[in-house]
Each structure stands twice: as structure tokens, then as C-alpha cells.
Motif scaffolding. Sequence first.
Motif, mmCIF file in Angstrom:
data_model
loop_
_atom_site.group_PDB
_atom_site.id
_atom_site.type_symbol
_atom_site.label_atom_id
_atom_site.label_comp_id
_atom_site.label_asym_id
_atom_site.label_seq_id
_atom_site.Cartn_x
_atom_site.Cartn_y
_atom_site.Cartn_z
ATOM 1 N N ASP A 223 0.781 -1.092 -0.033
ATOM 2 C CA ASP A 223 -0.213 -0.040 0.097
ATOM 3 C C ASP A 223 0.631 1.226 0.003
ATOM 4 N N PHE A 224 0.328 2.419 -0.686
ATOM 5 C CA PHE A 224 0.945 3.608 -0.442
ATOM 6 C C PHE A 224 0.672 4.103 0.745
ATOM 7 N N VAL A 225 1.752 4.765 1.622
ATOM 8 C CA VAL A 225 1.370 5.214 3.112
ATOM 9 C C VAL A 225 1.929 6.573 2.861
ATOM 10 N N SER A 226 1.354 7.674 3.383
ATOM 11 C CA SER A 226 1.978 8.981 3.466
ATOM 12 C C SER A 226 2.869 9.199 4.692
ATOM 13 N N SER A 227 3.589 10.613 4.570
ATOM 14 C CA SER A 227 4.260 10.751 5.910
ATOM 15 C C SER A 227 3.309 10.877 6.937
ATOM 16 N N THR A 228 2.168 11.092 6.826
ATOM 17 C CA THR A 228 1.140 11.463 7.847
ATOM 18 C C THR A 228 0.075 10.286 8.313
ATOM 19 N N GLY A 229 0.531 9.087 7.664
ATOM 20 C CA GLY A 229 -0.057 8.040 7.738
ATOM 21 C C GLY A 229 -1.202 7.605 6.787
ATOM 22 N N ASP A 230 -1.508 8.580 6.128
ATOM 23 C CA ASP A 230 -2.766 8.207 4.957
ATOM 24 C C ASP A 230 -2.422 7.078 4.191
ATOM 25 N N VAL A 231 -3.584 6.192 3.644
ATOM 26 C CA VAL A 231 -3.114 4.941 2.934
ATOM 27 C C VAL A 231 -3.961 5.048 1.492
ATOM 28 N N ILE A 232 -3.330 4.692 0.379
ATOM 29 C CA ILE A 232 -3.710 4.596 -0.554
ATOM 30 C C ILE A 232 -3.508 2.767 -0.845
ATOM 31 N N GLY A 233 -4.556 2.190 -1.046
ATOM 32 C CA GLY A 233 -4.420 0.636 -1.410
ATOM 33 C C GLY A 233 -3.702 0.405 -2.672
ATOM 34 N N ALA A 234 -2.967 -0.849 -2.650
ATOM 35 C CA ALA A 234 -1.844 -1.134 -3.715
ATOM 36 C C ALA A 234 -2.742 -1.744 -4.872
ATOM 37 N N GLU A 235 -4.222 -1.944 -4.743
ATOM 38 C CA GLU A 235 -5.081 -2.217 -5.676
ATOM 39 C C GLU A 235 -5.238 -1.131 -6.833
#
Length: 206
Positions: A108-120
Motif C-alpha cells: 500500500d502507499f502510505v503518506s508521511s502522515t499515515g494516510d493510505v492508498i491501497g495497492a489495488e
Amino acid sequence: MNARSILTRAAAGVAGGVLLLGVAGTAFAEDQKDAGDVAVEVAISELPGGGALSMSVAGTSTALSENGSTSTVRQFTGTLPTVTVTDTRDPADIPQGAGWYVLGTASDFVSSTGDVIGAENLGWAPRLIDGGDSGLVAEGDVVDTAIDGGPNGVGLVDQELLAITNDSAAISSEGSWTADAALTLKTPAEVEAGNYTSILTLSLFE
């Protein structure tokens, strides 16, 4: 004399030896007048049946840039660093029926502040750069993002095919092959802003 006293005497002898060597080394250093270096070289030839199947990647990172976004979907694209598969084995040493393949899977994509964009949401379109003259190396299928939908809209959640051959021995004389892939990340328009990172792991199997 019992075993314990023997071990005690042996330990004392080793300690004394260390002390004596230390004294001798000091005396030698004081008397040394000159010194020289000798390069020791040896040529070791490859053993019969040597060689290996290996993979290298031309970079450790790549960046995606926004383009093609719409009012409902934001799109970011880039290119996977070139992947090279090399085979230095003698064809006679390769098991009959063996074939190699390269798979890729993303976290998954994870931002420096903890937000997530799924690998899908990350897809790719593999591309052979140099598949050799035999035509026996093929690129993997396009993997669309979950936002694209459809049967291939699964993203790089599981191991997806970048390149493959079904006959390692038949093509080993070609030596090496290269491929990359166009990467596409799609998110909803309301995705949280930030700097996101995903790890795309490439693996070579045979």
C-alpha cells in the motif's frame, strides 16, 4: 594430576605465551629498518557447470507524476526501472522443461502522515525492451487498477507477471533480456494530499 589442574596449567601456558609474544613483537618493531609489500595474485577459473540465473534492477526508486486526471479520478504515471534477467549457465546444466519468470507485487502507499492508498490502485503495463532473437520471452499482461474495474482491475496486490519464458535452456545462449513497465496510480479526486510511498517488490523464479 586431575583434569582441572591440567586445564589450569594449560591456560597459564597460553597466557604466558601471549605475554612473551607481546614482548618479542615490541622488540622487533623497534629494530625494523624497512618494509615492503607483496601482492599475492591468483586466477581462479570457473568450474564446469558454473554460471547462474540472476536479476538486476536499474534503480531503487521511481516517481509518479500527475497527468490525465479528471474531475472524479486523479491519475499519476511513471515507469518501472529497467529489469534485466541474465543467464550465464551452460544449457546442459539447466533442467529440462525449466522456465523463468519475473513477478511484481506492491505494498500500500502510505503518506508521511499515515494516510493510505491501497495497492489495488496501482496498475502496470509490462513492456519487453530486449526479449532476445528467439521470441521465447514474453511480457506479462496489463494489470489495471481497481478504479478501472473489469477482470484485470486488481492492481498489484498479488504477484503479477512482468516477463516469462517457458524454456530457459533454449534461450540461455542469448545471455540477457530486459523489460520495464508503465506504472499507473489512480485515486478518487478527494484523496488526501501528501507524499506517499509504496514498495514494489520484483522476484525472479525458475
